[in-house]
Every structure is written in structure tokens, then in C-alpha cells.
Design a protein around this motif. Sequence first.
Motif, PDB file in Angstrom:
ATOM      1  N   MET A  17       0.833  -1.189   0.000  1.00  0.00           N
ATOM      2  CA  MET A  17       0.000   0.000   0.000  1.00  0.00           C
ATOM      3  C   MET A  17       0.875   1.249   0.000  1.00  0.00           C
ATOM      4  SD  MET A  17      -1.519   0.079   3.918  1.00  0.00           S
ATOM      5  CE  MET A  17      -2.406  -1.445   3.703  1.00  0.00           C
ATOM      6  N   HIS A  57      -2.222   5.461   2.350  1.00  0.00           N
ATOM      7  CA  HIS A  57      -3.101   4.407   2.849  1.00  0.00           C
ATOM      8  C   HIS A  57      -2.707   3.978   4.255  1.00  0.00           C
ATOM      9  CE1 HIS A  57      -4.155   3.241  -1.542  1.00  0.00           C
ATOM     10  NE2 HIS A  57      -5.031   4.101  -1.052  1.00  0.00           N
ATOM     11  N   VAL A  58      -1.405   3.918   4.522  1.00  0.00           N
ATOM     12  CA  VAL A  58      -0.938   3.557   5.867  1.00  0.00           C
ATOM     13  C   VAL A  58      -1.439   4.579   6.879  1.00  0.00           C
ATOM     14  CG1 VAL A  58       1.075   3.247   7.347  1.00  0.00           C
ATOM     15  CG2 VAL A  58       1.090   2.330   5.023  1.00  0.00           C
ATOM     16  N   LYS A  71       0.899  11.985   8.404  1.00  0.00           N
ATOM     17  CA  LYS A  71       1.736  11.664   7.241  1.00  0.00           C
ATOM     18  C   LYS A  71       3.233  11.796   7.546  1.00  0.00           C
ATOM     19  CE  LYS A  71      -1.759  12.727   3.753  1.00  0.00           C
ATOM     20  NZ  LYS A  71      -2.128  13.593   2.601  1.00  0.00           N
ATOM     21  N   GLN A  76      -4.044   6.499   6.612  1.00  0.00           N
ATOM     22  CA  GLN A  76      -5.491   6.367   6.769  1.00  0.00           C
ATOM     23  C   GLN A  76      -5.855   5.176   7.637  1.00  0.00           C
ATOM     24  OE1 GLN A  76      -6.679   6.160   2.660  1.00  0.00           O
ATOM     25  NE2 GLN A  76      -6.788   8.391   2.399  1.00  0.00           N
ATOM     26  N   ARG A  77      -5.160   4.066   7.466  1.00  0.00           N
ATOM     27  CA  ARG A  77      -5.466   2.833   8.207  1.00  0.00           C
ATOM     28  C   ARG A  77      -5.070   2.942   9.685  1.00  0.00           C
ATOM     29  NH1 ARG A  77      -5.762  -1.832   4.806  1.00  0.00           N
ATOM     30  NH2 ARG A  77      -5.704  -3.094   6.701  1.00  0.00           N
ATOM     31  N   THR A  78      -3.983   3.651   9.965  1.00  0.00           N
ATOM     32  CA  THR A  78      -3.453   3.691  11.334  1.00  0.00           C
ATOM     33  C   THR A  78      -3.880   4.923  12.115  1.00  0.00           C
ATOM     34  OG1 THR A  78      -1.436   4.831  10.615  1.00  0.00           O
ATOM     35  CG2 THR A  78      -1.397   2.407  10.634  1.00  0.00           C
ATOM     36  N   GLY A  79      -4.285   5.982  11.394  1.00  0.00           N
ATOM     37  CA  GLY A  79      -4.610   7.225  12.075  1.00  0.00           C
ATOM     38  C   GLY A  79      -3.387   8.059  12.411  1.00  0.00           C
ATOM     39  N   ARG A 111       1.944   5.188   1.368  1.00  0.00           N
ATOM     40  CA  ARG A 111       2.062   5.812   2.688  1.00  0.00           C
ATOM     41  C   ARG A 111       0.774   6.518   3.089  1.00  0.00           C
ATOM     42  NH1 ARG A 111       7.654   8.888   1.549  1.00  0.00           N
ATOM     43  NH2 ARG A 111       6.619   8.967  -0.476  1.00  0.00           N
TER      44      ARG A 111
END
Length: 364
Positions: A1, A5-6, A14, A8-11, A3
Motif C-alpha cells: 500500500m 493508505h498507511v 503523514k 489512513q489505516r493507522t490514524g 504511505r
Amino acid sequence: MTRVHVAQRTGLSKPTVNSIVADLRASGLVTELGSVSGTPGRSAALYRIEPTARVVIGVDLGGTNVRAGVADLLGSIRAERQIETAGPVGTLVPRLADLCRRIVQEADLGWESVAAIAIGTPGVPDPVTGLMDLAANIPELAEVNLRQELGRTLGVDIMLDNDVNMAIMGERWRGLAQTSRDSVFIAIGTGIGMGIFAGGGMQRGHAGAAGEIGYLPLGADPFDPAVQRSGPVEEVVSLRGIMATYDRLRHEYGQPELETVADIFAAAERGEPAALKCVDSTARCLALVVGAVHAVLDPERVILGGGIGSNRLLLNHLRAHLARLARRPPVVDISALGSRAALVGAIAVALEEAKSRICGSSRA
């Protein structure tokens, strides 16, 4: 995926994700796979875990054979090998070390990638000294500090646990207990033992001896000093116990001598009375054990394994006795992993330890 997406998935923010991904790339744990195309703006880089950046080794040290496997970070087993356990006590550590090195080499991996090694053994490892207790099937283990000596030889920290504890962890990872919060694994072969997963975690007891059900006061006379070494249940529900039971019954029924437990089960399948009575008698004692476990722990699932525990005729007789014994008997099944349950569990335990170390070093 990507960064994005990471994040977004983890909260995570950036900048935080960018910093973590940079650290993981520098350590070789994450690699850039390519980029996303066909979207507005700049192409975003895609990242993936590099499965063989770190690997783990799981070992099932049994009374007859030692089985070892090496797995990558995604849990894929890359190589597996088995050797005989028998040999002078002084050669155990060198032979285990050679086995571990060999499977890493066979998987075309470098030893420097090994992050953790977990070993399932008969008996109970002392959490302080690393010495083994109650390992009747491999008594020489009491003379070897396996964790210390093998760890020193291989240069990797060694985790030790009872082999049946490893088996229930294997079932939790890839077997019948994946969705069970409370479950037990009962292994029956040369001896008998139980691994307990309850309340969301492994239960080992004060001295690590939780699950040593061979010592329940059932089966043989628990006050007889002759049975106190292996335990009264193990005197009945084990390879040696079943052979002794059949030998007694064959004289009563005028049946021929049989050489192995497998022969007894085969004869029982054919309806031969002494063998059938032997299997039923064993199942009855096992039903008392499962009934006691059920009364104390109330597991959702009881999983049977080992060379004897995996026999379906024994299971059928056990279920029949439990139906008479318990108002609401637990679900009892044969292991989905067969003889590999302890090995799969050791790999699962090593993998969790490796991930913990990786995350710890990343945070540091």
C-alpha cells in the motif's frame, strides 16, 4: 500500500508515517514495490513487507523425533526437516544447532536474518534456570540447560515452552481454536498433557505446570508410589497404559498378543472384544479427565492430538461417555494440524516474539 493508505489505516500523521517507512526501508523490512498510476497528481510509491528480511525457527522436540521449520515474517514455512531424538545427552545441543542451521540454508536464507527461535519440549521449563522438569520421555533434558547452551551456540535467544502449550498456540494460529477465547489441547501419545488457552492468553500456572493432567487422581491408584512419577492418569491413558490394559484383557477374552497400540485400534475396528473393551476403557478414563477439565475451566473446545489422541475410534467412544457424564459436554474434536501442531505453534510463538523485537527496535 501507499504511505497515504498507511496513514489512513493507522490514524498516524503523514510525517510520522514517512519517518517510520524510512526507518523500515533502511532496515530492509519494507521495500518499494512500484507506484500507483492512473490517478490525478504525482504517482504514489507502493510499499510492501519484505518477508525474508527476518525469519524465525520453530522446533518440536519430541521423545522420538525432532521436527524444525523456518518461516518468514508472513508465516510461510520455507523449509522443514526432521531428525531422530535419540543420541547421547552431550550431542543434543550440537544436533539441534545443526538442524536449525541446515533448514535456514535449505531455504536459501542467511543466518543473520534469524530473529527468534522457539522450542516446544516435553516437561516444564523452569522460567528462571531454563532447566526441564517432568520430562519423563526425555529424562536427559534435566541435565541440559537447553535455552542457555543452544542460545550461546547459535547466537540467538531461545524461547522454551511445553510442547502441548505450543500445540494449542498452533491451533489458535491456524487450527480449530482460531475463533475460541477458551480452549484446551490434550495430547495423548507416549504420555498425556494439556495446553490451556483461557481468558485471552496461555495459562501456565504458578510453576509452569498447569495442564499436567497425567497427575489428576483418576485412573490408577493416586496413592500408589509406583505411579506417582508419571501420574495415575498417564498409567492408563498413554501408550504404555493402553498396552498394559490390553495385555490384561486379552487373557480374559482369550485374544492373541498384539505388538502396538495401532494394532489394538485396528483390532477394535474389526470388533475384536478385548481390543474394543481396551479402547472403551481408555475412553472412559479420558472422559473423566475431560469432565474434570470442563468443570474447572469450562473450555469452548477440547482438541485432541498426538499419535493416540488423533484416533477417531477413541474420539467416538469418548463422546459417548461424555454424553452420559456431563449435562452440557464440551465440543471435542481431533486436531486440524495433526502431528504438526506443536511445530506450527512454535513458529507462531517465534513469529510473535520476532515482531515484538522488531517493533521494539523500531521504537528505540
